[in-house]
Scaffold this motif. Sequence first.
Motif: not given
Lengths: 190, 847
Positions: B93, B225, B227, B230, B818
């Motif tokens: 991710f 991050y 997450l 992920k 993101l």
Amino acid sequence: MPTAAARRLLIADRYADVHLTNQFGQPVRFRTDLVNGRAMLINTMYTTCQGTCPGTSAQLQALRDELAPLFGRTMVIASISVDPERDSPAALREFAAGYGADRPRDGLCDWHFLTGTRGAIDELRRSLGFFDLDPRVDADPKRHAATILFGKPPADRWATLPAGLRRPLLVETIRRVCGFTFEQRYGIPG
Amino acid sequence: MLNRRDVLKAGAASVAGGGAGAGLAAQPPGPFELPTAAFDVKKTTELPPWAFRTPLPIPPVPRPTAVGTYEQLTRQGAMPFGPTDPVPVGEVFHGVAAEFGATPDHWRMYGMDPRLTGAGSWKDKQQHFGQFALHDDPQKFVANWGGFPIKCYKVPIVEFEKSLAHHPLPARLYGYAGITPGPMYALRLGQPVLIRYENRLETEVSIHLHGGHSPSHSDGFPLFYVLQGKARDYFYPNILPLKEYRPGADPDDDCPALRKEEEALVRPTPPVTLNGGKRFVVDFGEAQSSMWYHDHANDATGYNVSRGLAGVARCFGERELRLIRAGVLPGLRERSCFDPERDRLETDPVKVADLEDPQQPGYYRYGKEPYHNPYDIYMVLQDRVIDAATGQLAYDSNGHNGYLGDTVLINGEAFPYLDVENRKYRFRFLDGSNARIYRLRILSEKDLAQIQRTGIEAAADPTAPETLAARSRGYDDLAQPFLRIGKDSWLWSKPLLRRSVTIAMANRADIVVDFPALAADLKPGQERSFYLVNTMPQFDGRGPRVPLADGGDPRVLPLPFDTVATADGAVPATTVAELPRPMVLMKFIVRGAPAPKDQDASIGLDTCLNPHDAIRDDEVQVVREFVFQRGAGAWMINKRFYDPTIANATPTLGSVEEWVLRNGGGGWWHPIHIHLESHQLVSYEKDFAADAVVDAADPPVQLPPGPLVQLIDQIPPVEVRGLHDTQILGPNTVARIRMRFRTWNGPFVFHCHNVEHEDMRMMHNFEPVPRQLLLTAEPDEAADRTAANTAPDARTHGDDVTLQPPPGDARRRKVGELPWEPPPPTTPVDHSSPRAVSHARDPNPEA
């Protein structure tokens, strides 16, 4: 995997369960009635503040509007008066009117303005971390912190941010800390 | 407006009056309302009955999931992260750093071609990041970038249970691979590492390899991050940064012989036409040794770290390995320089069974791990409050001054003991606490017992009057000497003889204890005990101070150095105050007669360890000032809260800056950690008079500049010259540091390492950016440098730190940062106002 045998010690277990009154004159027990699974935003204020309180309250009003579509009523805001002698429920309601919190509103989360005895307020704010190590600063309501404490009690996650941050940063952080679903937290499908 | 004298008077009056002063000294009204979960000052001095019955745990070393070349790990069907994980490198991710598969544009300055990608780019880097000779074969050169095959690890981050401090109920903790401290990595400079961290917690994380020189994508930037559910592929190239190649001796060098010898051990990169034909060579002085890694997620660092997200990494460069191989540093000589899986992963089941611990699959058997060294012990010190009723960690996320614990865990165990042979040992201490500062000393059993009975003053000299100065002198008389060999990630140029080490949060102290000197008369079969103690008085997260209850003065703020009072009064005696009775942390049990000298490590005061290039005055191009202060109930730098979307400073890549770090007052201590590279200390000044002001204002009153006492001369030159990554900023202190900005662009942070302050936004971004002056011979260099900090230049974070398919490719943006993060402000923001330094420049610098 953690077993059920391990008892959890939650940060919110330490929040004082004091008897308070909200701006509608209703009795509220802080932990029992408010820390109950909903996401929470907490700040301290007093109605005659000439300093940061109006700004913080306006910030909270904007956050309440902006977060409503995401959280609905699974969020609650608590504004605790640090000048409880002067701040009667009626005074709080008048102050709250300036921020749209003098009556419940459709689609917006509950927002309690809370007052109580000096002892109850002091016990509560200390348990919440709204205190200063220096007793002189601590005793002076004019010097209270302009911060917002927010968290998601079931996950034991809490954070505090200065109320004066840019709103997109506050929204991003509050979503991330308080959100219940992946999408609520990060704005993308999990 | 108050003037300085008024402030001083007000402060003095309040202390003399007893009211506020006594209030300050008393335990603050703590947030721990449950009596079982309250900070208990008695626990810091009283030993439980089970003390010293558990051996010190040594974190296990993980086995890689794959070892291979770039081509092997990235080809179709390769499974670098183990047989159960088919996802290729960078396809998780959060992706992998752009520098793994591409070449940043500014690396043209090293002669590289940014148009190359994949394996071509990898080869180009291998050719242009310099080469160095192996410690055991001076004829054999390996590339600084990818000289050894890439090692891959896969580490899930999980919640697990473990009993703390002998509590019958297990605590719920977080751990890298389900242990805390996390797995102990053994890194080799020249050997890239990929770690796939997979987050299985309820919270987001970000992992920072502290003291490393890593790409932005892998540096634990607070918003980069991992997450929940992920993964991110952290890419650690483990390269030495490059420096300009200048043959010949440096006149300021304290190890000229070593430098001369090393000239034959490096190969500069080929001359390039850009940059006026500069050549580059690996900078050995930047070789890391003692690193650690911990969580760095925005707003969650304090909580995540206190729950267990921290671990250590030892890093080995050829210089240090030469010292170990020659028996200078403690170790098993060749054996301690050997990595059984340096070049390939062992797959033969018989050999794997020999390497791997059957109790802990995935880890080496103790003794079989890379660079195995029984005389080199890494110890993480973390203080915690443990709830007596539930055995859980009582973390107070609302205590903004900093979380202080009453129980010190060393490698996760309270009051452990360590059996040692009667020979030299290397101990690496890490202050992994959230807010506690330690002054560590080693005491013999007899002296400790005496101090505990009578207090330090009487133990050292029964006739001396009871004063703070006597207390410190007493410890210096009684404490055992040792060699200190390094601070933070780096070994010093030479060892120093010390009787204490002071470490703030995130600091490491590397020491060598000569047990044969301390227990020379020990016979075979006999044993003798020594104790590691902490003598720093500290009772709240604000920082060390001596409370009234101890007969001291609340205004006494100890110095952050292992210093003694000076005769001329420049360093007042009160500033070196220590606890009358120390906190005992652990026990060393020495057994048997001293090892013969020829079989023991030969390190001495004259040993050259790790010299490096001091930054000269004329290299500094920009000066910035940062004031660390309290404001609006939280923590600020230059009156700004941390905003992750803007860059507060954009130094030019390849340049040198001097930063003035100023403590904004109020009596707090702020250890300032700057990511990306080491820094050098050039000045440390303190206003002692201001310590006397117990300042209650928020923000604290900014005192008019008082008489600043320069303390740099009180610190031994070896320590001053050494490299740092975390600079402790005591109260009323101004430190000046110098730093090079090399190799990596993209956002990095610097912040207070009191992690509660960090979470409460005492953090800034800096983003080293390439500027044209490095790539061409532009005449208007100064304008280019100082027109730096405007928003377009400071993109702060975006896709370009993650390896992405080329523009136009449909897969673009499916990995990486993101899209939902808040947009940066559109107008240029306030910044740190860099000033170009106007010093007399050498008119002919290249000559």
